[in-house]
Design a protein around this motif. Sequence first.
Motif, short mmCIF file in Angstrom:
data_model
loop_
_atom_site.label_atom_id
_atom_site.label_comp_id
_atom_site.label_asym_id
_atom_site.label_seq_id
_atom_site.Cartn_x
_atom_site.Cartn_y
_atom_site.Cartn_z
N LEU A 209 39.56 44.96 35.96
CA LEU A 209 40.82 46.22 35.16
C LEU A 209 41.25 46.81 35.92
O LEU A 209 42.76 46.45 36.58
CB LEU A 209 40.33 46.41 34.13
CG LEU A 209 40.68 45.17 33.00
CD1 LEU A 209 40.35 46.32 31.74
CD2 LEU A 209 41.91 43.98 32.94
N LEU B 123 48.94 49.68 32.72
CA LEU B 123 49.18 48.24 32.47
C LEU B 123 50.33 48.11 32.09
O LEU B 123 51.47 47.82 32.07
CB LEU B 123 48.18 47.81 32.65
CG LEU B 123 48.23 46.43 32.22
CD1 LEU B 123 49.00 45.63 33.58
CD2 LEU B 123 47.11 45.79 32.05
N ALA C 21 37.33 40.65 31.29
CA ALA C 21 38.45 41.38 31.29
C ALA C 21 39.53 41.09 31.34
O ALA C 21 40.67 41.93 31.04
CB ALA C 21 37.79 41.27 33.49
N THR C 22 39.76 39.95 31.20
CA THR C 22 40.97 38.19 31.33
C THR C 22 41.56 38.79 29.81
O THR C 22 42.72 38.96 29.76
CB THR C 22 40.95 37.13 31.19
OG1 THR C 22 39.92 37.14 32.50
CG2 THR C 22 42.07 36.48 30.77
N TYR D 298 55.00 43.34 35.72
CA TYR D 298 53.67 43.07 35.62
C TYR D 298 53.46 41.44 35.71
O TYR D 298 54.12 40.54 35.64
CB TYR D 298 53.14 42.99 34.04
CG TYR D 298 53.73 42.41 32.94
CD1 TYR D 298 52.97 41.32 31.73
CD2 TYR D 298 54.84 42.21 33.16
CE1 TYR D 298 53.49 40.52 31.28
CE2 TYR D 298 55.93 41.66 31.91
CZ TYR D 298 54.91 40.99 30.63
OH TYR D 298 55.77 40.36 30.23
N ASN E 265 48.33 45.57 41.36
CA ASN E 265 50.39 45.55 40.38
C ASN E 265 50.34 46.64 40.73
O ASN E 265 51.97 46.25 41.37
CB ASN E 265 50.82 45.39 38.70
CG ASN E 265 50.05 43.70 38.68
OD1 ASN E 265 49.83 42.94 39.22
ND2 ASN E 265 50.12 43.29 37.16
N CYS F 64 42.51 45.01 39.35
CA CYS F 64 44.17 44.58 39.37
C CYS F 64 44.89 45.33 38.59
O CYS F 64 46.35 44.59 39.62
CB CYS F 64 43.78 43.54 37.89
SG CYS F 64 42.45 42.27 37.80
N VAL F 65 44.94 46.04 38.09
CA VAL F 65 46.18 47.11 37.88
C VAL F 65 46.50 48.14 39.44
O VAL F 65 47.58 48.34 39.76
CB VAL F 65 45.75 48.60 36.98
CG1 VAL F 65 46.66 49.70 36.74
CG2 VAL F 65 45.19 47.66 35.28
N TRP G 15 42.66 42.70 29.76
CA TRP G 15 44.50 42.35 29.92
C TRP G 15 45.18 42.05 29.14
O TRP G 15 46.50 42.31 28.71
CB TRP G 15 44.54 41.56 31.15
CG TRP G 15 45.27 41.62 32.25
CD1 TRP G 15 47.07 39.87 31.90
CD2 TRP G 15 45.64 41.73 33.28
NE1 TRP G 15 46.67 40.79 32.60
CE2 TRP G 15 47.26 42.10 33.53
CE3 TRP G 15 45.21 43.35 34.27
CZ2 TRP G 15 47.85 42.59 34.99
CZ3 TRP G 15 45.80 43.70 35.38
CH2 TRP G 15 47.25 43.58 35.41
N GLU G 16 45.22 40.77 28.74
CA GLU G 16 45.67 40.35 27.75
C GLU G 16 45.64 40.51 25.85
O GLU G 16 46.85 41.17 25.61
CB GLU G 16 45.77 39.04 27.20
CG GLU G 16 45.40 37.97 28.08
CD GLU G 16 44.41 36.96 27.98
OE1 GLU G 16 44.32 36.83 27.14
OE2 GLU G 16 45.10 35.84 29.01
N TYR H 170 48.65 37.27 33.70
CA TYR H 170 47.20 37.78 33.53
C TYR H 170 47.08 38.28 34.78
O TYR H 170 47.50 38.88 36.43
CB TYR H 170 46.83 36.04 33.52
CG TYR H 170 47.70 35.26 32.54
CD1 TYR H 170 46.78 35.26 31.46
CD2 TYR H 170 48.61 33.79 32.12
CE1 TYR H 170 47.38 34.31 30.51
CE2 TYR H 170 48.97 33.47 32.27
CZ TYR H 170 48.05 33.04 30.56
OH TYR H 170 48.00 32.71 29.72
N PRO H 171 45.50 38.86 34.49
CA PRO H 171 45.13 39.27 36.03
C PRO H 171 45.54 38.25 37.43
O PRO H 171 45.08 37.34 37.50
CB PRO H 171 43.70 39.59 35.88
CG PRO H 171 43.08 39.52 34.15
CD PRO H 171 44.68 38.49 33.91
#
Length: 223
Positions: free
Chosen positions: A190, A141, A162-163, A150, A197, A193-194, A166-167, A153-154
């Motif tokens: 996570l 990430l 998880a948010t 990127y 991306n 989400c990765v 991520w941040e 935000y997710p």
Amino acid sequence: MVRELVNLAGMVLKSSPVGEYDRRLVILTRERGKITAFARGAKRPGSILMATSQPFVFGNFRLYEGRDSYSLASAEVKNYFTEIAGEMEAACYGSYFLEFADYYGRENVDGTELLLLLYQSLRALLKPALPNALVLLVFELRAMAANGEYTAYPPKPVSDSATYAWEFILSSPLERLYTFVLKDEVQRELRECVEINKRRFVDREFKSLGILREVGQLSVVGN
């Protein structure tokens, strides 16, 4: 014509044989991004360049600058990462990090952030308290973020935990990236989400990641 001697801080990403005695290196440097350098005679027994011409070597490199490449004169090694090279799982993860850095590395750009991220991530692989699967997703990430690829935000709805993670990964100083662990369910969120991306921004398969999957070293949380 006298060639200019330059000093660059960096890490060897690739090392391949050239001819009978030489090696071709790809080095990620702080000052000039990704460069190609030739270590003349590095394969000769007793060569002072033999130990410095291997992947994972981190330090200060003294190089003669040519038109399209560099010639390695000497190096002051600060870390060989021998612990990683000597352990199969860590070596596979570490090799993937080198491949990923090679993918995103660019010539003649400031490579400070990507180089420091790579260094800190390899060090994190040596910490028993940190799951390698967590180190993996943090590295991926932040590497994408360093290249401007990127989402702030997710990319899908996730839990508050998880948010926040991520941040934190996107905004923390690199020296503080690997100072936390996650519950398995948060890490799975996570990971998903990765992967979204990566499918969006990365158009390449990585050999070392495939090896990890083949030998079963990627945990369920790491998939």
